[in-house]
Design an enzyme around this catalytic site. Structure first.
Site, PDB file in Angstrom:
ATOM      1  N   GLY A 183       0.796  -1.228   0.000  1.00  0.00           N
ATOM      2  CA  GLY A 183       0.000   0.000   0.000  1.00  0.00           C
ATOM      3  C   GLY A 183       0.821   1.268   0.000  1.00  0.00           C
TER       4      GLY A 183
ATOM      5  CB  SER B  88      43.807 -11.494  31.106  1.00  0.00           C
ATOM      6  OG  SER B  88      44.391 -11.116  32.328  1.00  0.00           O
TER       7      SER B  88
END
Lengths: 601, 309
Positions: free
Chosen positions: A13, A511
């Site tokens: 549309g 780490s």
């Protein structure tokens, strides 16, 4: 002024919405409407078909589809709106790219019954790729889902989840019925649950001016004017703000000069020139400047180079893009020969998957390429500047525009911006103290104590805590070895910036892998910054006995996997600057040991 | 602090100045990249604005290309006089291509009957004028808001060796990177006013004090009702049975061939009052005053395909 591009699948549309927007805002004239009513009647339609307002070509009317981009104009008391009405049907990507290239805002239509479909995702991706930072998702045909708030919310959430993968600064949602005009120009009484504004109101109010680059001054020379015995340079400002008196440099030759005067069209004096003003500039020096040159500030230059990495959209059905092919490349006011060196990957616009095995790009396909140009380009990344980051490719055999290109940040030739402040100019010298060890080893407690003591002593310091950073900078990273490496890399980069700024960066991060830490150390050393690795060596059974966050218990119970010290290894530093063991005392005592290390010459 | 605070700089151009900048960019781009551009000039408000913009774009140098007038031979006298004055004032060279020459040479066949118009013949003369002078680019004042086929038009519109427009095969136009590449014999129509509306044109005319042919402002003249329009009763209009010319206060919204350009009743004698009138108007300028657009749903599209501008 707002420039917008529309998108949506066939029959969602779109033309009706544009027609409705024009009609309800009284931008349609009586004679245009009369023509639409007449044609609709002749076709046996009961209501005037508003799509006929925009489908202007004979073939479009015959087939009831939109073939090509059309431009519409809507003037409200608040804004002039230029609508690039791009068809959703054939050759959608090409037209969408064309419309989006100049748009501030993209309006994407979805059918409330169908919800988010491939086309919606594709259009959102293209809008994001083309740097359209405002998106409006119009959920249309709400009348056919009984004006359901739940349905609207469902579609909104699904789209929002998808859009998170894209670069979209501003996302809005409006439930509408284009056919009946609900929430298009006027708020709808059919959807009292909707608290937002009508579509038109949103378009009038959305703030788009800040989307231009007002930082990096760029003036591509478009035309050299010779008159009254001197030369002036005319062009459209592509970025930043230029003022009379500014020191400038003319690229690519690199002549330094100063702006003497700036005039607007017709010779009106200009105090400050900014995009998209068309100006004429006179410099202090008589230089040999030609079309294709670029005027910028001496300490803020674009990239200069012949190797260009770019995302391109292929626009023609008559040929394909393949490595080795040569084209004319048009970029700002330059036109140069270019050869495709490499097709890095083709992107599937539906899944965003990268196909690195792809050998060509055909119509409507998008991919990343590497080009080599015969003469250097003066460019910025498209993300930074749409004007100096965009180009088109023209096929010399047909003279057609075959590709639209957006330059990506050059990876190999990133320019390191020099700073006017040297490290010795700063009041303090920075460094990084990196505490590594198992979870619950006591790193953070020591780090906190160390930070406190440093600040008390008048030494600027900041603690970078692994857990805390995972909420912000590193949100989104998981715990796979790859993500952990990235986590360490990022924290390392931030620590290095802090250290460079004169702070002591106190990092506490598990780490676990030596290689990741060594990379951070190497980056620091290359930059001439001290990096002290402190190993908090607390045996795993001690950590597990503490277990303040209950992580070991969960890892043992199998609730989490890949936990360092339980089912994932921890690699101790080979040569730490300091090792802290439980017998070294409480956190305060440990912090003092670290401090002693810092004060060592 | 009364009036003392510095205005925050927003670095925003007004819509009118943004449109001006865009048009100037296009004009300069063509002058820099084409060998022989020309500006189509009819004396109508859009081409007058275009010439004004061209003068501003190349200041302090003169306009670096000539103007081309496609003369139907059915001009309003005021417009011809205005054309000559404008050309002299801007110091540009005028090239005239006359429809009459094509009729005399048998290249164009004039319509007959009381509603005869030379409008369609203009395409033939325009293409001849472009070819004879070797123009490779021709600026036109067309705007996309005028008509639905024009809404599909590019700023740089490629025309083949027959001057034809192929709406299904237009070059994609991205950013402000225009592709004017063409072979010898082909040319590009360039529309720097693409994004302007009728109201923008009038606001610009008012802001810049641009002089127009006086036809654009209300004046008394003899007119005749024809096909729901008011047609000026000139020597080019044959009266039909029942036509009763009368005097009225009118003005023109477009100026073209006198046989098919209607006028509207108006009392607007200044640009400001025209703006008020146009802003309140419920019909388009073409719907109100152009007989040639009423031929069919796709009248403009068909003529553009033939080479019309």
């Amino acid at each position: 002024m707002l420039r917008l591009a529309t998108a949506g699948s066939v029959d969602d549309g779109k033309s009706t919405l544009i027609g409705r927007l024009l009609h309800d805002s009284k931008a349609i004239f009586a004679d245009q409407l009369a023509a639409v009513e007449r044609t609709s009647r002749e076709r046996g339609e009961d209501e005037p078909n508003l799509a006929l307002l925009t489908d202007g070509l004979r073939a479009e009317r015959e087939q009831g589809i939109t073939i090509d981009v059309a431009y519409r104009y809507l003037v409200t008391p608040k804004r002039k709106i230029i609508i690039a009405d791009t068809p959703g049907h054939v050759q959608y990507t090409r037209n969408m790219v064309t419309g989006a290239s100049t748009a501030d805002l993209a309006l994407i239509l979805v059918d409330a019954r169908k919800g988010i479909v491939e086309q919606s995702r594709r259009h959102a991706f293209i809008a994001s790729l083309l740097g359209v930072s405002h998106l409006v998702l119009c959920v249309n045909k709400m009348d056919l889902v009984d004006w359901s708030a739940e349905r609207f919310a469902e579609i909104r959430e699904e789209f929002r989840r998808f859009a998170m993968k894209l670069t979209v600064a501003d996302l809005a949602f409006v439930p509408i019925s284009a056919l009946h005009g609900d929430n298009v120009v006027q708020r709808s009484a059919n959807m009292p649950w909707y608290e937002g504004t009508s579509l038109l109101h949103h378009l009038e109010e959305v703030h788009v001016a800040s989307d231009r680059n007002l930082i990096d001054a760029r003036l591509p020379v478009q035309y050299v004017v010779r008159a009254q015995g001197f030369r002036t340079y005319a062009g459209t400002v592509a970025g930043g703000v230029l003022k009379p008196g500014d020191d400038v440099v003319v690229l690519p030759a690199g002549f330094p000069s100063r702006i003497r005067e700036i005039w607007g069209p017709g010779g009106e004096p200009v105090d400050e020139a900014f995009p998209p003003q068309a100006v004429t500039v006179r410099l202090d020096d008589e230089l040999d400047v030609a079309r294709g040159d670029l005027i910028c500030r001496p300490h803020n230059r674009p990239h200069v180079g012949q190797d260009i990495d770019a995302m391109v959209c292929w626009l023609t059905e008559r040929s394909t893009l393949t490595p080795g092919a040569r084209y004319t490349l048009r970029h700002t006011t330059r036109s140069v020969r270019a050869q495709v060196h490499d097709l890095t990957y083709r992107i599937d616009v539906n899944t965003l998957h990268r196909d690195e095995a792809a050998e060509s790009l055909s119509l409507n396909e998008i991919g990343r390429v590497r080009l080599r140009t015969q003469a250097p380009l003066l460019f910025d990344s498209y993300r930074r500047n749409r004007s100096t980051g965009s180009f088109i490719l023209v096929d010399d055999a047909t003279n057609n525009t075959v590709a639209a290109g957006m330059i990506t940040e050059p990876s190999a030739s990133v320019v390191w911006h020099p700073t006017a402040v040297g490290r010795s100019d700063r009041a303090t010298r920075g460094m990084t103290v990196w505490l590594t060890g198992l979870s619950a080893s006591g790193k953070s407690t020591v780090a906190a104590e160390l930070e406190r003591r440093l600040v008390l002593a008048g030494r600027p310091a900041y603690r970078l805590d692994g857990d805390n950073l995972r909420h912000g900078l590193n949100a989104g990273l998981g715990f796979s070895p790859k993500d952990r490496a990235e986590n360490v890399r990022r924290v390392g980069e931030v620590a290095q910036l802090f250290a460079d700024a004169g702070l002591v960066a106190v990092v506490s991060l598990i780490s676990p892998y030596r290689a990741d830490r060594d990379l951070v150390r190497a980056r620091h050393e290359a930059a001439g910054l001290a990096f002290l690795e402190v190993f908090v060596d607390t045996p795993v059974d001690v950590c597990e006995a503490r277990d303040p966050k209950g992580m070991y218990a969960r890892a043992r119970a199998g609730e989490i996997t890949g936990f360092t010290g339980v089912d994932d290894p921890y690699e101790a530093p080979a040569e730490p600057a300091l090792v802290l063991r439980p017998q070294d005392g409480d956190p305060a005592a440990m912090a003092i040991k670290v401090l002693a290390l810092l004060d060592r010459p | 602090m009364k009036g003392g605070s510095a205005m925050a700089t927003t670095y925003e151009l007004s819509p009118l100045r943004a449109l001006e900048a865009e048009s100037v960019h296009v004009l300069r781009e063509v002058a820099a990249t084409f060998e022989r551009p020309a500006l189509l000039f009819s004396g109508g408000k859009d081409s007058v604005v275009l010439l004004h913009l061209a003068a501003k774009a190349f200041w302090p140098a003169p306009v670096p290309f000539p103007v081309l007038h496609v003369d139907t031979g059915h001009n309003f006298d005021e417009v011809l006089a205005f054309r000559d004055r404008a050309v002299a004032r801007f110091g540009v060279r005028l090239v005239v291509a006359a429809v009459q020459d094509d009729i005399d040479a048998g290249r164009a066949v004039e319509e007959t009957g009381p509603r005869a118009s030379r409008n369609r013949l203009q395409s033939i003369t325009l293409l001849r004028g472009i070819a004879e002078n070797g123009f490779d680019a021709a600026f036109g004042g067309a705007r996309r808001d005028e008509e639905k086929a024009r809404a599909k038009e590019r700023v740089f519109s490629f025309r083949d060796e027959y001057g034809q427009w192929d709406p299904r095969n237009q070059r994609p136009e991205l950013w402000n990177l225009y592709n004017g590449a063409h072979r010898k014999g082909e040319h590009i129509r360039v529309f720097p006013l693409s994004n302007w509306t009728e109201l923008d044109i009038w606001r610009y005319i008012a802001a810049e004090h641009i002089e127009l042919p006086l036809l654009y402002y209300a004046h008394r003249r003899r007119v005749v009702h024809r096909d729901g329009m008011l047609l000026a009763h000139t020597r080019f209009v044959t009266l039909l049975e029942g036509d009763e010319p009368f005097e009225a206060s009118v003005r023109f919204r477009t100026v073209g061939d006198a046989t098919c350009t209607g006028c509207v009743e108006s009392t607007a004698t200044t640009a400001e009052s025209v703006i008020t009138e146009v802003a309140a108007s419920r019909t388009t300028e073409r719907g109100a005053t152009r007989a040639d657009d009423r031929i069919s749903e796709a009248g403009m599209e068909d003529r553009k395909k033939e080479g019309y501008f």
